[in-house]
Design a protein around this motif. Structure first.
Motif, PDB file in Angstrom:
ATOM      1  N   PRO A 177      -9.486   1.663  13.639  1.00  0.00           N
ATOM      2  CA  PRO A 177      -8.098   1.858  13.197  1.00  0.00           C
ATOM      3  C   PRO A 177      -8.039   2.787  11.992  1.00  0.00           C
ATOM      4  N   THR A 178      -7.041   3.670  11.974  1.00  0.00           N
ATOM      5  CA  THR A 178      -6.864   4.562  10.843  1.00  0.00           C
ATOM      6  C   THR A 178      -6.601   3.758   9.576  1.00  0.00           C
ATOM      7  N   CYS A 179      -6.755   4.418   8.448  1.00  0.00           N
ATOM      8  CA  CYS A 179      -6.703   3.710   7.163  1.00  0.00           C
ATOM      9  C   CYS A 179      -5.365   3.003   6.950  1.00  0.00           C
ATOM     10  N   HIS A 180      -4.271   3.652   7.286  1.00  0.00           N
ATOM     11  CA  HIS A 180      -2.965   3.018   7.055  1.00  0.00           C
ATOM     12  C   HIS A 180      -2.698   1.879   8.024  1.00  0.00           C
ATOM     13  N   ILE A 181      -3.384   1.866   9.153  1.00  0.00           N
ATOM     14  CA  ILE A 181      -3.269   0.742  10.090  1.00  0.00           C
ATOM     15  C   ILE A 181      -4.127  -0.423   9.612  1.00  0.00           C
ATOM     16  N   ALA A 182      -5.342  -0.122   9.178  1.00  0.00           N
ATOM     17  CA  ALA A 182      -6.261  -1.169   8.725  1.00  0.00           C
ATOM     18  C   ALA A 182      -5.803  -1.795   7.406  1.00  0.00           C
ATOM     19  N   PHE A 183      -5.100  -1.016   6.574  1.00  0.00           N
ATOM     20  CA  PHE A 183      -4.643  -1.519   5.274  1.00  0.00           C
ATOM     21  C   PHE A 183      -3.109  -1.415   5.239  1.00  0.00           C
ATOM     22  N   ASP A 184      -2.597  -0.381   4.639  1.00  0.00           N
ATOM     23  CA  ASP A 184      -1.170  -0.088   4.649  1.00  0.00           C
ATOM     24  C   ASP A 184      -0.996   1.353   4.196  1.00  0.00           C
ATOM     25  N   GLU A 185       0.195   1.869   4.337  1.00  0.00           N
ATOM     26  CA  GLU A 185       0.403   3.295   4.085  1.00  0.00           C
ATOM     27  C   GLU A 185       0.137   3.670   2.631  1.00  0.00           C
ATOM     28  N   ALA A 186       0.633   2.866   1.693  1.00  0.00           N
ATOM     29  CA  ALA A 186       0.441   3.181   0.278  1.00  0.00           C
ATOM     30  C   ALA A 186      -1.039   3.177  -0.092  1.00  0.00           C
ATOM     31  N   THR A 187      -1.771   2.184   0.414  1.00  0.00           N
ATOM     32  CA  THR A 187      -3.208   2.109   0.135  1.00  0.00           C
ATOM     33  C   THR A 187      -3.932   3.307   0.732  1.00  0.00           C
ATOM     34  N   LYS A 235     -10.745  -3.531  -5.663  1.00  0.00           N
ATOM     35  CA  LYS A 235     -11.501  -3.786  -4.435  1.00  0.00           C
ATOM     36  C   LYS A 235     -10.758  -3.304  -3.191  1.00  0.00           C
ATOM     37  N   ARG A 236      -9.458  -3.516  -3.140  1.00  0.00           N
ATOM     38  CA  ARG A 236      -8.720  -3.092  -1.950  1.00  0.00           C
ATOM     39  C   ARG A 236      -8.794  -1.578  -1.785  1.00  0.00           C
ATOM     40  N   LEU A 237      -8.764  -0.865  -2.885  1.00  0.00           N
ATOM     41  CA  LEU A 237      -8.858   0.589  -2.825  1.00  0.00           C
ATOM     42  C   LEU A 237     -10.242   1.025  -2.374  1.00  0.00           C
ATOM     43  N   SER A 238     -11.277   0.454  -2.966  1.00  0.00           N
ATOM     44  CA  SER A 238     -12.641   0.832  -2.573  1.00  0.00           C
ATOM     45  C   SER A 238     -12.912   0.438  -1.122  1.00  0.00           C
ATOM     46  N   ASP A 239     -12.372  -0.713  -0.686  1.00  0.00           N
ATOM     47  CA  ASP A 239     -12.536  -1.126   0.721  1.00  0.00           C
ATOM     48  C   ASP A 239     -11.899  -0.107   1.662  1.00  0.00           C
ATOM     49  N   ALA A 240     -10.729   0.398   1.275  1.00  0.00           N
ATOM     50  CA  ALA A 240     -10.047   1.380   2.115  1.00  0.00           C
ATOM     51  C   ALA A 240     -10.813   2.702   2.147  1.00  0.00           C
ATOM     52  N   MET A 241     -11.331   3.113   1.000  1.00  0.00           N
ATOM     53  CA  MET A 241     -12.113   4.349   0.946  1.00  0.00           C
ATOM     54  C   MET A 241     -13.340   4.240   1.838  1.00  0.00           C
ATOM     55  N   LEU A 242     -14.060   3.130   1.712  1.00  0.00           N
ATOM     56  CA  LEU A 242     -15.288   2.954   2.485  1.00  0.00           C
ATOM     57  C   LEU A 242     -15.003   2.714   3.962  1.00  0.00           C
ATOM     58  N   HIS A 243     -13.872   2.113   4.261  1.00  0.00           N
ATOM     59  CA  HIS A 243     -13.480   1.912   5.666  1.00  0.00           C
ATOM     60  C   HIS A 243     -13.456   3.252   6.402  1.00  0.00           C
ATOM     61  N   SER A 244     -12.843   4.251   5.774  1.00  0.00           N
ATOM     62  CA  SER A 244     -12.740   5.557   6.418  1.00  0.00           C
ATOM     63  C   SER A 244     -14.039   6.354   6.317  1.00  0.00           C
ATOM     64  N   LEU A 245     -14.728   6.256   5.188  1.00  0.00           N
ATOM     65  CA  LEU A 245     -15.990   6.984   5.030  1.00  0.00           C
ATOM     66  C   LEU A 245     -17.069   6.479   5.979  1.00  0.00           C
ATOM     67  N   HIS A 246     -17.139   5.172   6.153  1.00  0.00           N
ATOM     68  CA  HIS A 246     -18.211   4.558   6.941  1.00  0.00           C
ATOM     69  C   HIS A 246     -17.841   4.380   8.408  1.00  0.00           C
ATOM     70  N   PRO A 266       1.795   8.155   8.954  1.00  0.00           N
ATOM     71  CA  PRO A 266       3.027   8.229   9.768  1.00  0.00           C
ATOM     72  C   PRO A 266       3.854   9.474   9.493  1.00  0.00           C
ATOM     73  N   SER A 267       3.828   9.986   8.276  1.00  0.00           N
ATOM     74  CA  SER A 267       4.591  11.179   7.943  1.00  0.00           C
ATOM     75  C   SER A 267       3.935  12.460   8.434  1.00  0.00           C
ATOM     76  N   MET A 268       2.688  12.354   8.895  1.00  0.00           N
ATOM     77  CA  MET A 268       1.969  13.515   9.411  1.00  0.00           C
ATOM     78  C   MET A 268       1.802  13.370  10.934  1.00  0.00           C
ATOM     79  N   ASP A 269       0.589  13.026  11.395  1.00  0.00           N
ATOM     80  CA  ASP A 269       0.337  12.916  12.833  1.00  0.00           C
ATOM     81  C   ASP A 269       0.610  11.528  13.392  1.00  0.00           C
ATOM     82  N   ASP A 270       0.752  10.549  12.509  1.00  0.00           N
ATOM     83  CA  ASP A 270       1.043   9.163  12.913  1.00  0.00           C
ATOM     84  C   ASP A 270       0.034   8.653  13.941  1.00  0.00           C
ATOM     85  N   SER A 271      -1.248   8.746  13.590  1.00  0.00           N
ATOM     86  CA  SER A 271      -2.328   8.318  14.492  1.00  0.00           C
ATOM     87  C   SER A 271      -2.779   6.902  14.150  1.00  0.00           C
ATOM     88  N   VAL A 272      -3.214   6.182  15.171  1.00  0.00           N
ATOM     89  CA  VAL A 272      -3.633   4.789  14.967  1.00  0.00           C
ATOM     90  C   VAL A 272      -5.141   4.619  15.076  1.00  0.00           C
TER      91      VAL A 272
END
Length: 275
Positions: free
Chosen positions: A78-88, A10-21, A66-72
């Motif tokens: 919020p970007t995906c790594h901000i809304a969730f975490d970098e690994a997710t 669920k956490r993975l699908s939530d992160a995918m849909l967070h950015s898609l939607h 963070p390793s690329m453009d480090d955008s929030v």
């Protein structure tokens, strides 16, 4: 509806849909749908458009890390790594990338040759020689502090990072409509023009745009000391380059053997984003 496997964590699908939607302009899938509608094909272009958006969203998630453009902020949220975490976020991008090809191979399975051509177009555009390779070259360019960077080199990177996927959108839409090879070649040229214009407009908006309106973190180019059309030409010169590309795009539209009103309107929309 994006076809997510029910067994996806669920956490993975939530992160995918967070950015898609999160929204966005959806220019790439709209381009595919628009040019497909001008042809004579009877195939459903929607799955291909969804695949394009999945792949594009993956690239945004990874670009924002963070390793690329480090955008929030991206698409106004919020970007995906901000809304969730970098690994997710990394895994969400990986999952969307692979989902894009699953969609193409599944929805066009009754026509294996078409499915293969669509997969080939998208994989080439997104691979090490184009989108991913362009991102690598962009990173290397940022490390050249104090060195003069030729604009042709910057344009080549942007043609790969941005233009390649625009080319794929147009070519995939035409493949679904059984277009001739010469039309595909023209579409490739037009995709590069649209992609370059789109990127220059983004460069301008990064400098003078409103973050709430644009929907993403701004002035990243300044922070990263990047050479862009704005740093090279200035704001007014960058706008002149957008105008030049607009006219070049219209000339290419005239050569396409189809109703190009949609493409002409798209070129006008891209130009007017900076006025």
């Amino acid at each position: 509806m994006v076809p997510l496997d029910a067994s996806t964590p669920k956490r993975l699908s939530d992160a995918m849909l967070h950015s898609l939607h999160a929204g966005g302009k959806r220019i790439r899938p709209v381009m595919l749908l628009g040019i497909s509608d001008t042809g004579n094909g009877s195939r459903d272009p929607v799955p291909a458009a969804v695949a394009i958006e999945c792949l594009h969203t993956y690239s945004l998630i990874h670009d924002d890390l963070p390793s690329m453009d480090d955008s929030v902020l991206r698409r106004g949220v919020p970007t995906c790594h901000i809304a969730f975490d970098e690994a997710t976020a990394v895994l969400a991008g990986d999952a969307l990338l692979t989902l894009a090809f699953e969609i193409l191979s599944t929805h066009y399975a009754n026509e294996p040759q078409i499915a293969n051509r669509l997969v080939m177009e998208l994989s080439r555009a997104a691979g090490s020689a184009r989108l991913v390779g362009g991102q690598m070259d962009d990173i290397l360019l940022e490390r050249l502090e104090g060195e003069t960077v030729e604009m042709d080199r910057v344009f080549n990177i942007e043609d790969n990072k941005t233009g390649a996927l625009f080319c794929a959108c147009l070519r995939m839409g035409l493949i679904l409509s059984d277009a001739h090879a010469d039309q595909l070649d023209l579409a490739s040229k037009l995709g590069i023009v649209i992609g370059r214009s789109f990127q220059i407009v983004d460069d301008i908006l990064d400098e003078v745009g409103d973050e709430a309106m644009v929907g993403k973190s701004l002035q990243a180019d300044i922070r990263n000391k990047k050479t862009t059309a704005v740093t090279h030409f200035g704001i007014s010169g960058a706008r002149e380059e957008v105008n030049r590309l607009h006219h070049l795009g219209l000339q290419l539209c005239e050569k396409l053997d189809m109703d190009t009103k949609f493409l002409q309107n798209l070129l006008l929309y891209l130009k007017n984003r900076v006025y």
